[in-house]
Design an enzyme around this catalytic site. Structure first.
Site, PDB file in Angstrom:
ATOM      1  N   THR A   1      -5.838   1.676   4.127  1.00  0.00           N
ATOM      2  CA  THR A   1      -7.126   1.665   3.421  1.00  0.00           C
ATOM      3  C   THR A   1      -6.986   1.367   1.934  1.00  0.00           C
ATOM      4  O   THR A   1      -7.835   0.688   1.347  1.00  0.00           O
ATOM      5  CB  THR A   1      -7.808   3.042   3.593  1.00  0.00           C
ATOM      6  OG1 THR A   1      -8.057   3.222   4.982  1.00  0.00           O
ATOM      7  CG2 THR A   1      -9.106   3.143   2.836  1.00  0.00           C
TER       8      THR A   1
ATOM      9  N   ASP B   1      -2.583  -1.966   9.610  1.00  0.00           N
ATOM     10  CA  ASP B   1      -3.206  -0.653   9.718  1.00  0.00           C
ATOM     11  C   ASP B   1      -2.080   0.244  10.247  1.00  0.00           C
ATOM     12  O   ASP B   1      -1.333  -0.169  11.143  1.00  0.00           O
ATOM     13  CB  ASP B   1      -4.352  -0.724  10.728  1.00  0.00           C
ATOM     14  CG  ASP B   1      -5.103   0.588  10.831  1.00  0.00           C
ATOM     15  OD1 ASP B   1      -6.279   0.615  10.448  1.00  0.00           O
ATOM     16  OD2 ASP B   1      -4.525   1.591  11.326  1.00  0.00           O
ATOM     17  N   SER B   2      -1.955   1.429   9.719  1.00  0.00           N
ATOM     18  CA  SER B   2      -0.774   2.208  10.099  1.00  0.00           C
ATOM     19  C   SER B   2      -0.803   2.668  11.551  1.00  0.00           C
ATOM     20  O   SER B   2       0.193   3.175  12.056  1.00  0.00           O
ATOM     21  CB  SER B   2      -0.571   3.382   9.147  1.00  0.00           C
ATOM     22  OG  SER B   2      -1.422   4.459   9.456  1.00  0.00           O
ATOM     23  N   SER B   3      -1.910   2.471  12.244  1.00  0.00           N
ATOM     24  CA  SER B   3      -1.922   2.758  13.683  1.00  0.00           C
ATOM     25  C   SER B   3      -0.967   1.808  14.412  1.00  0.00           C
ATOM     26  O   SER B   3      -0.582   2.070  15.548  1.00  0.00           O
ATOM     27  CB  SER B   3      -3.319   2.560  14.263  1.00  0.00           C
ATOM     28  OG  SER B   3      -4.270   3.183  13.459  1.00  0.00           O
TER      29      SER B   3
ATOM     30  N   THR C   1      -2.931   6.205   6.014  1.00  0.00           N
ATOM     31  CA  THR C   1      -2.739   7.653   6.152  1.00  0.00           C
ATOM     32  C   THR C   1      -2.530   8.102   7.595  1.00  0.00           C
ATOM     33  O   THR C   1      -1.935   9.138   7.838  1.00  0.00           O
ATOM     34  CB  THR C   1      -3.965   8.414   5.591  1.00  0.00           C
ATOM     35  OG1 THR C   1      -5.140   7.952   6.259  1.00  0.00           O
ATOM     36  CG2 THR C   1      -4.092   8.217   4.104  1.00  0.00           C
ATOM     37  N   ASP C   2      -3.027   7.298   8.556  1.00  0.00           N
ATOM     38  CA  ASP C   2      -3.028   7.777   9.945  1.00  0.00           C
ATOM     39  C   ASP C   2      -1.635   8.145  10.460  1.00  0.00           C
ATOM     40  O   ASP C   2      -1.477   9.138  11.158  1.00  0.00           O
ATOM     41  CB  ASP C   2      -3.672   6.737  10.870  1.00  0.00           C
ATOM     42  CG  ASP C   2      -5.177   6.647  10.653  1.00  0.00           C
ATOM     43  OD1 ASP C   2      -5.740   7.563  10.025  1.00  0.00           O
ATOM     44  OD2 ASP C   2      -5.786   5.660  11.100  1.00  0.00           O
TER      45      ASP C   2
ATOM     46  N   THR D   1       1.536  16.905   7.719  1.00  0.00           N
ATOM     47  CA  THR D   1       0.666  16.521   8.835  1.00  0.00           C
ATOM     48  C   THR D   1      -0.651  16.042   8.234  1.00  0.00           C
ATOM     49  O   THR D   1      -1.123  16.623   7.252  1.00  0.00           O
ATOM     50  CB  THR D   1       0.388  17.753   9.731  1.00  0.00           C
ATOM     51  OG1 THR D   1       1.637  18.182  10.276  1.00  0.00           O
ATOM     52  CG2 THR D   1      -0.542  17.429  10.876  1.00  0.00           C
TER      53      THR D   1
ATOM     54  N   CYS E   1       0.476  25.336  16.571  1.00  0.00           N
ATOM     55  CA  CYS E   1      -0.119  25.918  15.350  1.00  0.00           C
ATOM     56  C   CYS E   1       0.346  25.146  14.118  1.00  0.00           C
ATOM     57  O   CYS E   1       1.488  24.708  14.037  1.00  0.00           O
ATOM     58  CB  CYS E   1       0.304  27.375  15.178  1.00  0.00           C
ATOM     59  SG  CYS E   1      -0.311  28.440  16.480  1.00  0.00           S
TER      60      CYS E   1
HETATM   61  N1  ASP Z   1      -6.464   3.384   9.571  1.00  0.00           N
HETATM   62  C1  ASP Z   1      -5.932   3.441   8.245  1.00  0.00           C
HETATM   63  C2  ASP Z   1      -4.421   3.421   8.344  1.00  0.00           C
HETATM   64  O1  ASP Z   1      -3.834   4.409   8.658  1.00  0.00           O
HETATM   65  C3  ASP Z   1      -6.416   4.646   7.543  1.00  0.00           C
HETATM   66  C4  ASP Z   1      -5.861   4.831   6.153  1.00  0.00           C
HETATM   67  O2  ASP Z   1      -5.253   3.978   5.553  1.00  0.00           O
HETATM   68  O3  ASP Z   1      -6.066   5.888   5.613  1.00  0.00           O
HETATM   69  O4  ASP Z   1      -3.839   2.396   8.109  1.00  0.00           O
END
Ligand code: ASP
Length: 347
Positions: free
Chosen positions: A16, A60-62, A92-93, A169, A283
């Protein structure tokens, strides 16, 4: 000619932070990284040389895969002597997975590798990306009192906190506090100045080895999350699957699992076949102690290894690295019991 006191390599992988809206369909698409520097002129105010390396393609980090971690680790190794520190811009993902992986892959690290990103694209007025990026660069170039790197670790910097990468996390899909390190204190906090928590930071032992990159990763790991109603078929498929050498079992509370006979029979069979079963709690805070409850004890007796207070992300990355080094599962289990780079509290 500008006088630089330090140097940082900014590695842009996607996510992002570097996206902008496509006016045609309003979807977020990556844009040329040159534009990020235009968006953040503050970066030029540091007495720090900032070079940029852009990954192709931006992702995209996915879509992150272990092959990308190898590219990243190799890049840091190849440019290691040229820079005081590295900032990795990443979605961030899966940032917690990548930061965990790099912490194990960069053995003997003596320089900062700071992952950061943002919840809002850097072009948006309320973006969190600018502060995250500017502070990450400051941290990556900071020196301690002895002249060495202030934080020679793989970290995630987000919303004023510097966290150990393999303790993180992602805990929020909307708020600016996207990450938590529930079982370890922040390594630094940014206010008017950046305060380093030197008692929590790991420094390389004097005379320690130089950087060595682990490039061999064995990804034959599955994750089984326990839940009420889980069936023998699902548990059997995952724990006894031919393609898995190790399974992370996400258990309840302090490491508990169903006491049903069928469950323990499958666990025993998997252990009997030599598979590595690692117990990590669902947890966020606290860890596994298989000596507290009868169900935990039975897992321990069957040969399940404690993940202590590890995150799942870190457990996965650690298994990939340890298994990549040896075919001997007993040696891997021994490695899991010790802290390699601050990822668990028990040593
Ligand atoms: N889908 C984005 C990613 O992980 C979300 C982000 O950058 O925060 O690449």
């Amino acid at each position: 000619m500008e006088e630089y006191r330090s140097s940082v390599l900014l590695i842009y992988t996607g996510g992002t932070i570097g996206m902008k809206e496509d006016p045609r369909d309003q979807s977020l698409k990556p844009f040329d990284f040159g534009q990020i520097l235009q968006e953040v002129p503050e970066l030029r105010k540091f007495a720090c040389r900032i070079d940029v390396h852009t990954f192709t393609p931006l992702i995209d980090s996915s879509d992150v895969e272990p092959a990308m971690w190898k590219r990243l680790a190799a890049l840091i190794r190849d440019r290691y002597d040229e820079y005081d520190g590295f900032v990795v811009l990443h979605g961030t993902d899966t940032m917690a997975f990548s930061a965990s992986a790099l912490s194990f892959m960069l053995e003997g690290l003596g320089k900062p590798v700071i992952f950061t990103g943002s919840q809002l694209p850097i072009g948006r007025p309320r973006t969190d990306g600018k502060e995250n990026l500017v502070s990450s660069v400051e941290i990556a170039s900071a020196r301690g009192e002895d002249g060495g790197a202030a934080v020679p670790e793989v970290c995630i910097y987000f919303n004023s906190k510097l966290l150990r990468g393999n303790r993180c996390t992602k805990v929020n899909s909307e708020g600016f506090t996207a990450f938590d390190s529930a079982n370890y204190p922040p390594l630094a906090e940014a206010g008017i100045s950046i305060r380093y928590n030197t008692a929590a930071i790991r420094y390389p032992a004097p005379g320690s080895r130089s950087l060595k990159v682990r490039t061999s990763l064995d990804t034959r790991v599955s994750i089984l999350k326990l839940h009420p109603g889980i069936t023998p078929r699902v548990v059997g498929n995952i724990l006894l699957g031919e393609e898995t050498r190790a399974v992370i079992i996400e258990t309840y509370g302090a490491g508990n699992a169903p006491s049903k006979e069928w469950f323990l029979d499958i666990v025993k069979e998997a252990c009997g076949r030599g598979k590595i079963l690692l117990n990590v709690t669902q947890c966020l805070h606290g860890g596994v102690d298989m000596d507290i409850y009868a169900t935990g004890k039975k897992l321990k007796e069957a040969g399940v290894v404690s993940g202590y207070d590890s995150t799942t992300e870190s457990a996965l990355a650690k298994l990939f690295c340890l298994m990549g080094e040896t075919e001997d599962n007993e040696a891997v289990k021994r490695g899991l019991r010790v802290s390699l780079c601050g990822e668990i509290s028990q040593i």
